[in-house]
Design a protein around this motif. Structure first.
Motif, mmCIF file in Angstrom:
data_model
loop_
_atom_site.group_PDB
_atom_site.id
_atom_site.type_symbol
_atom_site.label_atom_id
_atom_site.label_comp_id
_atom_site.label_asym_id
_atom_site.label_seq_id
_atom_site.Cartn_x
_atom_site.Cartn_y
_atom_site.Cartn_z
ATOM 1 N N PHE A 33 -7.048 -23.700 -51.353
ATOM 2 C CA PHE A 33 -7.531 -22.428 -50.798
ATOM 3 C C PHE A 33 -8.146 -22.506 -49.179
ATOM 4 O O PHE A 33 -8.127 -24.033 -48.912
ATOM 5 C CB PHE A 33 -8.847 -21.858 -51.444
ATOM 6 N N THR A 100 -27.556 -23.085 -37.305
ATOM 7 C CA THR A 100 -27.285 -24.568 -36.671
ATOM 8 C C THR A 100 -26.033 -25.057 -36.991
ATOM 9 O O THR A 100 -25.872 -26.345 -36.586
ATOM 10 C CB THR A 100 -28.400 -25.381 -37.356
ATOM 11 N N ILE A 106 -17.507 -22.209 -33.999
ATOM 12 C CA ILE A 106 -17.267 -22.583 -35.679
ATOM 13 C C ILE A 106 -18.189 -21.639 -36.575
ATOM 14 O O ILE A 106 -17.308 -21.298 -37.435
ATOM 15 C CB ILE A 106 -17.968 -23.971 -35.568
ATOM 16 N N GLY A 113 -18.635 -19.828 -48.439
ATOM 17 C CA GLY A 113 -17.833 -20.380 -49.341
ATOM 18 C C GLY A 113 -17.271 -21.764 -49.023
ATOM 19 O O GLY A 113 -17.138 -22.836 -49.814
ATOM 20 N N ALA A 117 -17.881 -25.228 -50.976
ATOM 21 C CA ALA A 117 -16.907 -25.869 -51.453
ATOM 22 C C ALA A 117 -16.311 -27.298 -51.112
ATOM 23 O O ALA A 117 -15.829 -27.839 -51.562
ATOM 24 C CB ALA A 117 -15.512 -24.810 -51.712
ATOM 25 N N SER A 194 -27.142 -28.443 -33.200
ATOM 26 C CA SER A 194 -25.733 -27.636 -33.659
ATOM 27 C C SER A 194 -24.600 -28.876 -34.244
ATOM 28 O O SER A 194 -23.692 -28.440 -34.723
ATOM 29 C CB SER A 194 -25.146 -27.020 -32.723
ATOM 30 N N ASP A 195 -25.292 -30.252 -34.421
ATOM 31 C CA ASP A 195 -24.365 -31.242 -34.787
ATOM 32 C C ASP A 195 -24.403 -31.296 -36.149
ATOM 33 O O ASP A 195 -25.484 -30.735 -36.874
ATOM 34 C CB ASP A 195 -24.698 -32.476 -34.282
HETATM 35 C C1 LIG Z 1 -16.781 -29.022 -34.567
HETATM 36 C C2 LIG Z 1 -17.460 -28.558 -35.991
HETATM 37 C C3 LIG Z 1 -19.008 -28.866 -36.094
HETATM 38 C C4 LIG Z 1 -19.515 -28.376 -37.531
HETATM 39 N N1 LIG Z 1 -20.898 -28.659 -37.634
HETATM 40 C C5 LIG Z 1 -21.323 -28.287 -38.897
HETATM 41 C C6 LIG Z 1 -22.790 -28.152 -39.042
HETATM 42 O O1 LIG Z 1 -23.440 -28.376 -38.053
HETATM 43 N N2 LIG Z 1 -23.084 -27.947 -40.070
HETATM 44 C C7 LIG Z 1 -22.162 -27.583 -41.385
HETATM 45 O O2 LIG Z 1 -22.921 -27.701 -42.322
HETATM 46 N N3 LIG Z 1 -20.981 -27.747 -41.306
HETATM 47 C C8 LIG Z 1 -20.486 -27.968 -39.647
HETATM 48 N N4 LIG Z 1 -19.335 -27.857 -39.780
HETATM 49 C C9 LIG Z 1 -18.129 -27.847 -41.135
HETATM 50 C C10 LIG Z 1 -17.659 -26.393 -41.124
HETATM 51 O O3 LIG Z 1 -17.634 -25.503 -39.981
HETATM 52 C C11 LIG Z 1 -18.416 -25.683 -42.426
HETATM 53 O O4 LIG Z 1 -18.645 -26.627 -43.546
HETATM 54 C C12 LIG Z 1 -17.920 -24.485 -42.503
HETATM 55 O O5 LIG Z 1 -18.853 -23.610 -43.343
HETATM 56 C C13 LIG Z 1 -16.607 -24.288 -43.439
HETATM 57 O O6 LIG Z 1 -16.040 -23.095 -43.889
HETATM 58 P P1 LIG Z 1 -14.504 -22.849 -43.591
HETATM 59 O O7 LIG Z 1 -14.393 -21.103 -44.234
HETATM 60 O O8 LIG Z 1 -14.019 -23.106 -42.473
HETATM 61 O O9 LIG Z 1 -13.880 -23.742 -44.826
HETATM 62 P P2 LIG Z 1 -12.544 -24.245 -44.911
HETATM 63 O O10 LIG Z 1 -12.021 -25.080 -43.919
HETATM 64 O O11 LIG Z 1 -11.596 -22.883 -44.908
HETATM 65 O O12 LIG Z 1 -12.446 -24.916 -46.301
HETATM 66 C C14 LIG Z 1 -13.143 -25.869 -46.676
HETATM 67 C C15 LIG Z 1 -12.860 -26.491 -47.920
HETATM 68 O O13 LIG Z 1 -13.341 -25.570 -49.005
HETATM 69 C C16 LIG Z 1 -12.305 -25.055 -49.799
HETATM 70 N N5 LIG Z 1 -12.858 -23.423 -49.973
HETATM 71 C C17 LIG Z 1 -13.025 -22.635 -48.721
HETATM 72 N N6 LIG Z 1 -13.231 -21.305 -49.328
HETATM 73 C C18 LIG Z 1 -13.493 -21.581 -50.515
HETATM 74 C C19 LIG Z 1 -13.701 -20.594 -51.746
HETATM 75 N N7 LIG Z 1 -14.177 -19.502 -51.635
HETATM 76 N N8 LIG Z 1 -13.555 -21.045 -53.090
HETATM 77 C C20 LIG Z 1 -12.764 -22.530 -53.178
HETATM 78 N N9 LIG Z 1 -12.846 -23.371 -52.280
HETATM 79 C C21 LIG Z 1 -12.988 -22.830 -51.046
HETATM 80 C C22 LIG Z 1 -11.081 -25.201 -49.209
HETATM 81 O O14 LIG Z 1 -9.922 -25.308 -50.210
HETATM 82 C C23 LIG Z 1 -11.602 -26.505 -48.317
HETATM 83 O O15 LIG Z 1 -11.229 -27.677 -49.354
HETATM 84 C C24 LIG Z 1 -18.645 -28.329 -38.527
HETATM 85 C C25 LIG Z 1 -17.076 -28.127 -38.283
HETATM 86 C C26 LIG Z 1 -16.597 -28.455 -36.988
HETATM 87 C C27 LIG Z 1 -15.049 -28.623 -36.886
#
Ligand SMILES: Cc1cc2nc3c(=O)[nH]c(=O)nc-3n(C[C@H](O)[C@H](O)[C@H](O)COP(=O)(O)OP(=O)(O)OC[C@H]3O[C@@H](n4cnc5c(N)ncnc54)[C@H](O)[C@@H]3O)c2cc1C
Length: 294
Positions: A33, A100, A106, A113, A117, A194-195
């Motif tokens: 997903f 944060t 981002i 989710g 996930a 924010s890191d």
């Molecule tokens: C530059 C950068 C900085 C970041 N900083 C942070 C930070 O400070 N703190 C932090 O916590 N995170 C951070 N992140 C990580 C990321 O942004 C978060 O974890 C974000 O919430 C992921 O959500 P997404 O919708 O983009 O997930 P996706 O990339 O779309 O999915 C992530 C995973 O979850 C699965 N998935 C997604 N939604 C579902 C669902 N509803 N059911 C089942 N499986 C699912 C996907 O298959 C995949 O394996 C950062 C990322 C980047 C690139």
């Protein structure tokens, strides 16, 4: 990055998303997903053959549920950060943690989710949600099940989704006795705020009319293969006045419950020490927010 991708589906209902995912799985090959893609795209897994996009599902919402809240899985981190109701719930720690997570760009893409996930040990939503006894609702081919968040994570990038779709996060209200007061705190240490966290932590306490702690939650991130509750530290607080000695003892115990590793961001020793510091800060802030200083 996705150069081996065969199929990209973008369904508009949960049932269709599950059916398409199952059909592709049976056809063979690995699939995922995708919501905001901020974790998945960065991981650049070239073994993926199909992707089911979740962003058209009707799962972007924050709703009152009893005295707590229900949050749909595709709600973005930015939506959480700015939600007026969540900013006023449990000292606003869920909204604060969402605020944060990375840069505004981002947070506009990343979802609740996806954050859970993906199961990074450092994900910022896990500590406040664990402190709030949150559960997740998982939809699969055989129906829906509710999984308490403290049983959801199985290891680094491993969960109890078992191929299911995370549809909702349910936030409970804490058990505050008559005359009691609750206080909450989220703490994060990163190179910048924010890191990705070097350590993050959340705590919640309820203090009764007699000034004693009646309920406590302490949750830690980035100090073990999964986010976790520091249960022995919580137990130290219950029944005691929340004074400096109690806070220091609980923070020390939480650090002992951590199982940190050394990586590019920090050494294990530094993480353990920062865990102690952040838990002490969190409990001090909780105490101040109850308005009941001993
Ligand atoms: C530059 C950068 C900085 C970041 N900083 C942070 C930070 O400070 N703190 C932090 O916590 N995170 C951070 N992140 C990580 C990321 O942004 C978060 O974890 C974000 O919430 C992921 O959500 P997404 O919708 O983009 O997930 P996706 O990339 O779309 O999915 C992530 C995973 O979850 C699965 N998935 C997604 N939604 C579902 C669902 N509803 N059911 C089942 N499986 C699912 C996907 O298959 C995949 O394996 C950062 C990322 C980047 C690139």
């Amino acid at each position: 990055m996705f150069d081996q991708l065969r199929v990209f589906h973008r369904p508009s209902s949960v049932a269709t998303a599950l059916r398409l995912f199952e059909t592709e799985r049976r056809a063979g090959g690995r699939g995922k997903f995708v919501a905001g893609g901020t974790d998945l795209v960065v991981q650049g897994d070239r073994s993926l053959r199909y992707v089911v996009d979740l962003t058209r599902l009707p799962l972007s919402y924050v709703k009152r549920r009893g005295r707590g809240w229900a949050v749909g899985a595709t709600t973005t981190m930015a939506d959480l950060e700015h939600h007026a109701g969540l900013r006023g719930f449990a000292s606003g720690i869920v909204a604060e943690a969402a605020g944060t997570a990375g840069s505004p760009q981002i947070r506009n893409m990343g979802t609740v989710g996806g954050n859970l996930a993906n199961a990074s040990p450092a994900c910022d939503l896990a500590p406040p949600l664990l402190a709030l006894d949150a559960s997740v609702v998982v939809a699969g081919p055989r129906g829906r099940r509710t999984v308490p968040l403290d049983r959801f994570f199985r290891g680094v990038n491993r969960t109890r989704l078992d191929g299911g779709l995370l549809v909702e996060v349910v936030l409970a209200a804490p058990p505050v006795p008559r005359g009691g007061r609750a206080g909450w705190s989220f703490q994060k240490l990163g190179r910048l705020q924010s890191d990705i966290a070097v350590v993050n932590a959340a705590a919640g306490v309820v203090v009764g009319a007699d000034g004693r702690c009646t309920w406590a939650r302490i949750a830690l991130g980035a100090v073990a293969p999964t986010p976790l509750r520091a249960r022995r530290a919580e137990a130290l607080l219950v029944g005691r006045a929340l004074d400096a000695a109690a806070i220091e003892a609980a923070a020390q115990r939480a650090a002992e419950e951590a199982r940190p590793v050394t990586d590019v961001r920090a050494t294990a020793d530094y993480r353990r020490e920062m865990c102690r510091v952040l838990v002490a800060r969190a409990l001090g802030e909780c105490r101040a927010r109850t308005g009941r200083n001993p």
